[in-house]
Design a protein around this motif. Structure first.
Motif, short mmCIF file in Angstrom:
data_model
loop_
_atom_site.label_atom_id
_atom_site.label_comp_id
_atom_site.label_asym_id
_atom_site.label_seq_id
_atom_site.Cartn_x
_atom_site.Cartn_y
_atom_site.Cartn_z
N LEU A 159 -2.98 -0.95 -4.83
CA LEU A 159 -1.93 -1.73 -5.48
C LEU A 159 -1.53 -2.93 -4.63
N ALA A 160 -1.39 -2.70 -3.31
CA ALA A 160 -1.02 -3.80 -2.42
C ALA A 160 -2.11 -4.86 -2.36
N VAL A 161 -3.38 -4.43 -2.33
CA VAL A 161 -4.49 -5.40 -2.31
C VAL A 161 -4.54 -6.18 -3.61
N ALA A 162 -4.33 -5.49 -4.73
CA ALA A 162 -4.35 -6.19 -6.02
C ALA A 162 -3.23 -7.22 -6.10
N GLY A 166 -4.09 -11.04 -6.31
CA GLY A 166 -3.62 -11.57 -7.58
C GLY A 166 -2.64 -12.72 -7.39
N LEU A 167 -1.70 -12.57 -6.47
CA LEU A 167 -0.75 -13.65 -6.20
C LEU A 167 -1.45 -14.88 -5.66
N ALA A 168 -2.45 -14.66 -4.81
CA ALA A 168 -3.19 -15.80 -4.27
C ALA A 168 -3.92 -16.55 -5.36
N ALA A 205 2.27 -11.97 0.83
CA ALA A 205 1.66 -10.77 0.27
C ALA A 205 0.85 -10.02 1.31
N GLY A 206 0.11 -10.73 2.16
CA GLY A 206 -0.65 -10.09 3.23
C GLY A 206 0.26 -9.42 4.25
N TRP A 207 1.41 -10.03 4.52
CA TRP A 207 2.37 -9.43 5.45
C TRP A 207 2.88 -8.10 4.91
N LEU A 208 3.17 -8.05 3.62
CA LEU A 208 3.60 -6.79 3.01
C LEU A 208 2.47 -5.76 3.03
#
Length: 376
Positions: A159-162, A166-168, A205-208
């Motif tokens: 989910l975090a990777v998606a 996805g945001l990128a 997003a990567g930080w999270l």
């Protein structure tokens, strides 16, 4: 030159990187990264099966008209292989798409099993870099419980990777659309500013994503500031990997000879570098404090070894003391000795008095006999 290098190594940031590099290399970071890459590639097969099953469900149940168009395109692409071979290949593809349910179940179960193994190996690799004692024996858990935990970690990670990718992707497309809507595609500074928006979104997003990894994978907690800074470092590295992968794929697709194997090579390279990045950041966080660091944070190996040796000696002393058989409590033993000594004194005194009385009576009788003889 030597003095300059020494001064450079003594700087806190450089010294921290050197400690992290030593921890990463000393705890087989490259080997763990290769193992994670292997399990990542292995997990791709059931994922592709499940994706193929979803495609079959859409083409057969939801959009059957697309299936006919797809089969025609595939038949045209395979036209040079001969009518017999073409018919066999199309029959195999059609049967596979129509049997999407069986393929989906097998692919889903295989994906769950291989994904749980992948998450377990990633967890063990991160903990090897994280813990202070590399030889610490891992506590064994029930296989079912461990598998369920790994599946939960995997679902959260997916989910975090998606969300990250996805945001990128969305931020990049929105940037292009905004420039087109405003009619300012030719304004250099505005285009540059809007190009920084996807980078900022990807960075957040990567930080999270890395924060999630270092909260659920280790078995212990590190200082929160070190985790935040390490996650930011990992996010920067992930952005660099994303742009590197995009650049390599673009270069490979321009060459027809390399276009067949290029994406696979880039995918394996990305998996390997991403795994190494996760492990290196874990080593960086775990070595946030040098020797003699503040209490509560990670400390250097020498301090940890000394503390471990002292603790081992203390445990040995306690175990040796515990191993000594204790038959009678100390207070009871002391009291018993005192009572025994008192009884001994009394018995000795009584025995002495009795023996003295017997001797006195003997000599008194002898003296009486002598007096009787003298009278006679």
């Amino acid at each position: 030159m030597i003095d300059w290098l020494k001064a450079l190594k003594d700087k806190p940031a450089i010294a921290h990187l050197l400690r992290a590099g030593q921890r990463f290399a000393g705890r087989m970071g490259d080997q763990f990264g290769a193992a994670i890459t292997y399990f990542s590639v292995l997990a791709m097969v059931p994922i592709i099966m499940f994706a193929f099953s979803v495609t079959g469900f859409i083409l057969v149940e939801l959009r059957p008209e697309l299936l006919d168009a797809l089969e025609k395109q595939l038949s045209n692409a395979l036209g040079g292989s001969g009518q017999g071979a073409n018919a066999k290949i199309m029959s195999v593809i059609d049967n596979a798409l129509r049997n999407y349910a069986a393929i989906g179940i097998i692919g889903l179960l295989s994906a769950m099993y291989s994904g749980a193994g992948w998450a377990g190996n990633l967890k063990n690799a991160v903990r090897a870099q994280w813990r202070q004692d590399f030889d610490l024996q891992v506590k064994k858990e029930n296989v079912i419980v461990s598998t369920l935990k790994n599946l939960g970690i995997l679902l959260g990670l997916l989910l975090a990777v998606a969300i990250t990718f996805g945001l990128a992707s969305v931020s990049t497309s929105l940037t292009d659309n905004i420039l087109g809507w405003l009619g300012m595609t030719g304004v250099p500074w505005l285009a540059l500013v809007l190009r920084l928006v996807p980078i900022a979104v990807s960075l957040g997003a990567g930080w999270l994503l890395f924060m999630y990894l270092y909260l659920v994978l280790p078995e212990t907690r590190a200082p929160w500031p070190a985790v935040r800074r390490g996650s930011l470092l990992g996010a920067v590295g992930l952005i660099a990997l994303q742009y590197l992968a995009s650049f390599l794929i673009g270069r490979f697709t321009t060459d027809p000879a390399a276009g067949l194997f290029g994406p696979v090579i880039v995918l394996m390279l990305f998996f390997n570098l991403f795994a190494r990045l996760i492990l290196f950041v874990a080593a960086w966080i775990s070595t946030a404090e040098p020797a003699g660091g503040r209490a509560g944070g990670p400390v250097a190996e020498a301090t940890t070894a000394a503390q471990g040796a002292a603790a081992a000696r203390a445990r040995s002393a306690v175990e040796a003391k515990a191993a000594t058989p204790v038959l009678v409590p100390r207070q009871v033993a002391v009291r018993s000795v005192r009572v025994g000594m008192g009884a001994g004194y009394v018995a000795g005194a009584a025995t002495g008095v009795g023996l003295g009385a017997m001797i006195a009576a003997f000599f008194a009788r002898v003296a009486a006999r002598r007096r009787e003889r003298n009278r006679d």
